[in-house]
Scaffold this motif. Structure first.
Motif, short mmCIF file in Angstrom:
data_model
loop_
_atom_site.label_atom_id
_atom_site.label_comp_id
_atom_site.label_asym_id
_atom_site.label_seq_id
_atom_site.Cartn_x
_atom_site.Cartn_y
_atom_site.Cartn_z
N THR A 28 18.70 -82.19 -54.68
CA THR A 28 18.81 -80.77 -55.03
C THR A 28 17.46 -80.18 -55.40
OG1 THR A 28 19.34 -81.35 -57.31
CG2 THR A 28 21.19 -81.03 -55.81
N ARG A 30 15.24 -78.95 -53.37
CA ARG A 30 15.01 -77.75 -52.59
C ARG A 30 16.32 -77.01 -52.40
NH1 ARG A 30 12.25 -80.48 -47.54
NH2 ARG A 30 13.69 -82.11 -48.20
N LYS A 31 16.23 -75.72 -52.31
CA LYS A 31 17.44 -74.92 -52.15
C LYS A 31 17.22 -73.86 -51.09
CE LYS A 31 20.89 -72.34 -54.76
NZ LYS A 31 21.26 -71.79 -56.08
N LEU A 32 18.17 -73.78 -50.16
CA LEU A 32 18.08 -72.77 -49.10
C LEU A 32 18.40 -71.39 -49.68
CD1 LEU A 32 19.89 -74.73 -46.26
CD2 LEU A 32 17.48 -74.10 -46.30
N TYR A 36 21.72 -68.13 -46.33
CA TYR A 36 22.27 -69.26 -45.57
C TYR A 36 23.76 -69.41 -45.84
CZ TYR A 36 23.34 -74.07 -44.29
OH TYR A 36 23.93 -75.19 -43.76
N SER A 116 26.12 -74.10 -53.71
CA SER A 116 25.84 -74.16 -52.27
C SER A 116 27.12 -74.34 -51.46
CB SER A 116 24.89 -75.32 -51.97
OG SER A 116 24.69 -75.45 -50.59
N ARG A 121 25.25 -84.46 -48.84
CA ARG A 121 24.89 -84.89 -47.48
C ARG A 121 26.10 -85.43 -46.74
NH1 ARG A 121 19.76 -85.23 -45.85
NH2 ARG A 121 20.31 -86.82 -44.31
N VAL A 198 20.20 -77.57 -40.11
CA VAL A 198 19.21 -76.97 -41.01
C VAL A 198 19.39 -77.51 -42.43
CG1 VAL A 198 18.49 -74.80 -42.10
CG2 VAL A 198 18.93 -74.87 -39.64
N TRP A 199 20.63 -77.57 -42.88
CA TRP A 199 20.89 -78.09 -44.24
C TRP A 199 20.43 -79.54 -44.36
CZ3 TRP A 199 22.99 -81.70 -47.34
CH2 TRP A 199 23.25 -81.36 -48.67
N SER A 201 18.21 -81.09 -42.63
CA SER A 201 16.75 -81.22 -42.55
C SER A 201 16.07 -80.80 -43.85
CB SER A 201 16.22 -80.36 -41.39
OG SER A 201 16.44 -78.98 -41.65
N GLU A 202 16.70 -79.91 -44.59
CA GLU A 202 16.12 -79.44 -45.86
C GLU A 202 16.41 -80.38 -47.01
OE1 GLU A 202 14.12 -76.91 -46.58
OE2 GLU A 202 13.92 -76.47 -44.45
N TYR A 203 17.50 -81.11 -46.93
CA TYR A 203 17.88 -81.99 -48.04
C TYR A 203 17.85 -83.44 -47.59
CZ TYR A 203 19.28 -77.74 -50.42
OH TYR A 203 19.29 -76.49 -51.01
#
Length: 203
Positions: A28, A30-32, A36, A116, A121, A198-199, A201-203
Motif C-alpha cells: 500500500t 503507492r496509491k492510484l 482510477y 481502493s 493482489r 495497471v493496478w 503494475s503499480e502494486y
C-alpha cells in the motif's frame, strides 16, 4: 547497540521509516488516483448495461412473414431460440452481466468505505482472470451469432436458399443490435483487464 541507533536516528524518524517499510511490505506504499476507482466503477456499470441490453434485445427477436420460393408463397417464422448460436450469445451475455454486477456491487461497497476498488493482489489477479475469460467468451458469442446473421442476410451462393432478412427484417435488425451490444461488452471487459494490469503494475 540500541542506544547508539537511537542516538543516530531520532525516534520520530524511526517511526516514519517503520511506517514506510510496513507500507511497502503490505503493498500500500503507492496509491492510484481516485479517478482510477471511478473509471473501474463506470466500466462495470457500462458492462452490466451492455450485457443486459444484448440479452433483452435478442430474447425479443421474433417475427412472422411470408417468403416466395419457386413461385410459392410460404409462411416463415423466426425466433432467436431456433439458433444455437443465438442461445449461446444470450447465455454468455447473461453470465457476463452477472459477473459485472457482482464486481459493481463490490466496487461500490469499497468506494463507500473510501478504500481502493481492488483490495489486494489476490483480488486483482482474480479480476484479471475473470475479465479476460468474459472478454473472450463475449467475442466468441458475438462472432458465432454474426455468422448466422450473415447467412440469413446473404443466403447460400449457388443454391436456392433465399435472403431471409428481406421478409424478416425486424428480426434480423434486432439480432444485429444484440450482437453489437455483445461486442461492446467484450470491449468493456477488455478495458477492465487493462485497468487490472495497471493496478498490478503499480502494486
Amino acid at each position: 547497540m540500541k542506544s547508539v541507533l537511537e542516538a543516530v536516528i531520532p525516534a520520530d524518524h524511526t517511526a516514519t521509516i517503520t511506517k514506510v517499510e510496513n507500507g511497502a511490505m503490505s503493498g500500500t506504499g503507492r496509491k492510484l488516483p481516485r479517478n482510477y476507482d471511478v473509471m473501474h466503477l463506470a466500466l462495470r456499470l457500462a458492462c452490466v448495461s451492455a450485457s443486459l441490453a444484448a440479452v433483452v434485445v435478442m430474447t425479443t427477436a421474433k417475427e412472422k412473414s411470408t417468403i416466395s420460393l419457386y413461385g410459392f408463397d410460404l409462411p416463415v417464422y423466426s425466433k432467436w431460440s431456433f439458433s444455437d448460436s443465438f442461445d449461446y450469445l444470450v447465455g454468455a451475455s447473461a453470465a457476463a452481466a452477472v459477473h459485472s454486477l457482482i464486481q459493481l456491487l463490490m466496487t461500490s461497497k469499497m468506494l463507500l468505505r473510501k478504500s481502493s476498488a481492488i483490495s489486494s493482489r489476490k483480488h486483482a489477479w482474480l479480476l484479471f482472470a475473470g475479465d479476460q475469460v468474459f472478454a473472450f467468451v463475449m467475442m466468441s458469442a458475438g462472432s458465432a451469432a454474426s455468422g448466422v446473421t450473415n447467412l440469413n442476410r446473404t443466403g447460400i451462393k449457388h443454391s436456392s436458399l433465399p435472403n431471409f432478412c428481406k421478409p424478416l427484417h425486424s428480426f434480423c435488425d434486432r439480432v444485429a443490435v444484440s450482437i453489437g451490444f455483445a461486442f461492446f461488452s467484450c470491449f468493456l471487459c477488455a478495458m477492465s483487464v487493462v485497468l487490472d494490469v495497471v493496478w498490478l503494475s503499480e502494486y
